[in-house]
Design an enzyme around this catalytic site. Structure first.
Site, PDB file in Angstrom:
ATOM      1  CG  ASN A   1       0.166  -0.164   2.603  1.00  0.00           C
ATOM      2  OD1 ASN A   1       0.307   0.945   3.035  1.00  0.00           O
ATOM      3  ND2 ASN A   1      -0.004  -1.371   2.977  1.00  0.00           N
TER       4      ASN A   1
ATOM      5  CG  ASP B   1      -7.037  -5.169   5.982  1.00  0.00           C
ATOM      6  OD1 ASP B   1      -6.639  -5.451   7.184  1.00  0.00           O
ATOM      7  OD2 ASP B   1      -7.587  -4.257   5.568  1.00  0.00           O
TER       8      ASP B   1
ATOM      9  CE  LYS C   1       8.718 -11.587 -14.027  1.00  0.00           C
ATOM     10  NZ  LYS C   1       9.563 -11.522 -14.801  1.00  0.00           N
TER      11      LYS C   1
ATOM     12  N   PRO D   1      -2.651 -11.799   9.972  1.00  0.00           N
ATOM     13  CG  PRO D   1      -0.973 -11.989  11.055  1.00  0.00           C
ATOM     14  CD  PRO D   1      -1.735 -12.109   9.690  1.00  0.00           C
ATOM     15  CG  ASP D   2      -7.111  -7.278  13.434  1.00  0.00           C
ATOM     16  OD1 ASP D   2      -6.011  -6.009  13.642  1.00  0.00           O
ATOM     17  OD2 ASP D   2      -7.906  -6.660  13.050  1.00  0.00           O
TER      18      ASP D   2
ATOM     19  CG  PHE E   1      -3.164   5.509  13.489  1.00  0.00           C
ATOM     20  CD1 PHE E   1      -2.136   4.950  14.587  1.00  0.00           C
ATOM     21  CD2 PHE E   1      -2.601   6.638  12.999  1.00  0.00           C
ATOM     22  CE1 PHE E   1      -1.182   6.061  14.795  1.00  0.00           C
ATOM     23  CE2 PHE E   1      -1.731   7.561  13.441  1.00  0.00           C
ATOM     24  CZ  PHE E   1      -1.209   7.376  14.462  1.00  0.00           C
TER      25      PHE E   1
ATOM     26  CE  LYS F   1      -9.269  -3.970  13.600  1.00  0.00           C
ATOM     27  NZ  LYS F   1      -8.470  -4.110  13.148  1.00  0.00           N
TER      28      LYS F   1
HETATM   29  O1  PMT Z   1       3.194   6.227   6.367  1.00  0.00           O
HETATM   30  P1  PMT Z   1       2.102   7.375   6.621  1.00  0.00           P
HETATM   31  O2  PMT Z   1       2.436   7.832   5.001  1.00  0.00           O
HETATM   32  O3  PMT Z   1       3.026   8.496   7.051  1.00  0.00           O
HETATM   33  O4  PMT Z   1       0.557   7.597   6.059  1.00  0.00           O
HETATM   34  C1  PMT Z   1      -0.015   7.052   7.634  1.00  0.00           C
HETATM   35  C2  PMT Z   1      -0.963   6.488   8.120  1.00  0.00           C
HETATM   36  C3  PMT Z   1      -1.894   6.825   7.211  1.00  0.00           C
HETATM   37  C4  PMT Z   1      -0.735   4.820   7.263  1.00  0.00           C
HETATM   38  C5  PMT Z   1      -1.464   6.013   9.344  1.00  0.00           C
HETATM   39  O5  PMT Z   1      -1.382   7.222   8.872  1.00  0.00           O
HETATM   40  C6  PMT Z   1      -2.439   5.069   9.441  1.00  0.00           C
HETATM   41  O6  PMT Z   1      -3.629   5.354   9.415  1.00  0.00           O
HETATM   42  N1  PMT Z   1      -1.972   4.389   9.610  1.00  0.00           N
HETATM   43  C7  PMT Z   1      -3.015   2.817  10.130  1.00  0.00           C
HETATM   44  C8  PMT Z   1      -2.671   2.368   8.580  1.00  0.00           C
HETATM   45  C9  PMT Z   1      -4.609   0.657   8.401  1.00  0.00           C
HETATM   46  O7  PMT Z   1      -3.772  -0.027   7.845  1.00  0.00           O
HETATM   47  O8  PMT Z   1      -5.138   1.373   8.771  1.00  0.00           O
HETATM   48  P2  PMT Z   1      -6.441   0.277   9.079  1.00  0.00           P
HETATM   49  O9  PMT Z   1      -7.953   0.952   9.594  1.00  0.00           O
HETATM   50  O10 PMT Z   1      -6.210  -0.385   7.689  1.00  0.00           O
HETATM   51  O11 PMT Z   1      -6.455  -0.809  10.810  1.00  0.00           O
HETATM   52  C10 PMT Z   1      -6.644  -0.113  11.136  1.00  0.00           C
HETATM   53  C11 PMT Z   1      -5.220  -0.546  12.477  1.00  0.00           C
HETATM   54  O12 PMT Z   1      -5.645  -2.271  12.313  1.00  0.00           O
HETATM   55  C12 PMT Z   1      -4.199  -0.566  12.346  1.00  0.00           C
HETATM   56  O13 PMT Z   1      -3.369   0.581  13.655  1.00  0.00           O
HETATM   57  C13 PMT Z   1      -3.760  -0.677  11.739  1.00  0.00           C
HETATM   58  O14 PMT Z   1      -2.001  -1.047  12.638  1.00  0.00           O
HETATM   59  C14 PMT Z   1      -3.543  -2.109  12.461  1.00  0.00           C
HETATM   60  N2  PMT Z   1      -3.235  -3.495  11.819  1.00  0.00           N
HETATM   61  C15 PMT Z   1      -4.243  -3.469  10.364  1.00  0.00           C
HETATM   62  C16 PMT Z   1      -4.612  -4.721   9.837  1.00  0.00           C
HETATM   63  C17 PMT Z   1      -4.260  -5.968  10.100  1.00  0.00           C
HETATM   64  N3  PMT Z   1      -3.588  -6.950   9.606  1.00  0.00           N
HETATM   65  N4  PMT Z   1      -3.341  -5.624  11.610  1.00  0.00           N
HETATM   66  C18 PMT Z   1      -3.143  -4.593  12.088  1.00  0.00           C
HETATM   67  O15 PMT Z   1      -2.894  -5.162  13.319  1.00  0.00           O
END
Ligand code: PMT
Length: 414
Positions: free
Chosen positions: A213, A282, A292, A308-309, A326, A344
């Site tokens: 991403n 995700d 390849k 895994p989350d 976040f 969560k």
């Molecule tokens: O890195 P930058 O370019 O500075 O950009 C910053 C940012 C936008 C990436 C940052 O501010 C941000 O929002 N990070 C979280 C991105 C994200 O994965 O968001 P989400 O809504 O998909 O996930 C929610 C939360 O679950 C996040 O805390 C993520 O770390 C966590 N997660 C998600 C998926 C997963 N498999 N495991 C997780 O722990």
């Protein structure tokens, strides 16, 4: 995290048999990122050649107050003021007596009188000398003036006898300095260990391609830096980013969500606060062939499975850290963020919009912070400033949450 990184350490070596271990102290300090200058007494220089210390420290060794060339380069007053720490290892009974009595008959003792830096001494001598009334009185006087003692250890001695007087192990000497540097830190998160994730993960499709991403890691790195500035011991688990490591932050580089999960889960139970700023995948391809993939057909199906989350896993730990997530959303920011906070069982969530020219890979950001029963809006500001605001709020919520005996309610995970 190297708390000694960038520290300037003056190592005094006096004439104990254990002087042969002092080069190892220099090497270990440099491994921690410290800059080391060595001052030897003339007698010590008869036991270990100054060239050994010159080689391991990377700087000429000072022996005398009367060295004109050295005084022209960095005079003894300047050298004393340069030091963040003065360490004497080994410290003989004689040098302890000189220091206790404020004598300044040679370069090392003169430096000790001038310096305002903490002085750490690691005594090494025959056990009868150490236990003598004179040495113990000198030890007590120096300790009363704030001089830190490491050791001596007890065991067999070079003279063939046994008892207290062995030089502390080099690792112990370095640890005392690290502990002192840590204790000296102050700030909202002083004494706490904060684990932060940052950047994108990469999920391999084959040996040359991956799913990822647009996260640059800037937000998470800024959070790690702000936590360190607030006095925390910080471990940063970074996905694939090319950013410099913030000062005094321990960094662990990973690529995939599974690797990030391992790095986080093996540490989470021992941390006080977890902040998941990484953009973790995700889904990942169910498998990645070892060669390849060739473009032999017009279409290609990728079968994806859930990663895994990590955030949910940390939040579900018994006696786990205060957990901050976040939320990166392209719509319905508040609704989705609050859902993640509740589902969560988080202590706090930072919600930001992402998309074209917003959120990802920029130096500024806007966000809403939510916690059970409260919220705060953070308008557009630099990611560094936003990280400082987030850390202040985290410190506040951490204290509130830890002062409650009952855990925060957690809704059912779907
Ligand atoms: O890195 P930058 O370019 O500075 O950009 C910053 C940012 C936008 C990436 C940052 O501010 C941000 O929002 N990070 C979280 C991105 C994200 O994965 O968001 P989400 O809504 O998909 O996930 C929610 C939360 O679950 C996040 O805390 C993520 O770390 C966590 N997660 C998600 C998926 C997963 N498999 N495991 C997780 O722990």
């Amino acid at each position: 995290m190297n708390l000694l990184a960038g520290k300037r350490i003056l190592l005094g070596v006096t004439a104990g048999i254990a002087a042969y271990k002092a080069p190892d102290v220099v090497r270990r300090l440099r491994d921690q990122g410290a800059e080391v200058r060595v001052v030897m007494t003339h007698s010590a220089a008869k036991m270990v050649a100054p060239t050994v210390f010159q080689a391991v420290s990377g700087h000429p060794v000072r022996l005398s107050l009367w060295d004109e060339q050295a005084e022209a380069a960095m005079g003894h007053i300047e050298l004393a003021r340069w030091a963040d720490y003065v360490v004497i290892a080994p410290a003989t009974a004689h040098v302890l007596a000189e220091l206790a009595n404020g004598l300044a008959g040679d370069l090392l003792t003169t430096l000790c009188i001038v310096t305002r830096a903490p002085i750490v001494v690691a005594p090494a001598m025959n056990h009868s000398m150490w236990l003598s009334g004179a040495t113990q009185a000198n030890r007590a006087r120096l300790a009363g003036r704030g001089v830190l003692f490491v050791g001596p250890g007890t065991g067999s001695q070079a003279c063939g006898e046994s008892g207290p007087g062995r030089l502390a192990e080099p690792a112990e000497i370095v640890q005392v300095l690290t502990d002192h540097a840590n204790a000296g830190r102050s700030g909202l998160l002083a004494g706490l260990h904060v684990l932060v994730t940052a950047g994108p993960t990469r999920e391999p499709i084959d040996p040359v391609r991956f799913l990822s991403n647009r996260s640059s890691g800037k937000m998470g790195f800024a959070v790690a830096e702000a936590a360190a500035a607030a006095g925390a011991r910080v471990t940063l688990v970074a996905g694939a980013v090319s950013l410099p490591t913030p000062a005094a932050v321990e960094r662990i580089d990973v690529e995939s969500a599974a690797q990030m999960n391992d790095a986080v889960m093996s540490r989470a139970q021992r941390t006080d606060i977890y902040i998941g700023a990484a953009a973790v995948a995700d889904y990942r391809p169910v498998s990645a062939p070892s060669q390849k993939i060739k473009k032999n057909s017009d279409s290609l199906d990728l079968h994806l499975v859930k990663c895994p989350d990590i955030l949910a896993g940390v939040a579900a730990l018994d006696n786990g850290p205060f957990t901050v997530g976040f939320a990166a959303e392209t719509e319905r920011l508040e609704e989705y963020a609050l859902d993640k906070l509740r589902r969560k069982g988080l202590g706090m969530i930072v919600a930001n919009l992402v998309g074209d020219n917003i959120g990802f890979d920029r130096d500024d950001n806007s966000a809403m912070i939510f916690w059970p029963g409260g919220q705060e809006d953070i308008c557009c500001m630099s990611k560094a400033d936003m990280a400082a605001v987030i850390i202040a709020r985290v410190a506040d919520r951490y204290r509130t949450a830890r002062s409650k005996v009952t855990p925060l309610p957690r809704t059912r995970t779907s």
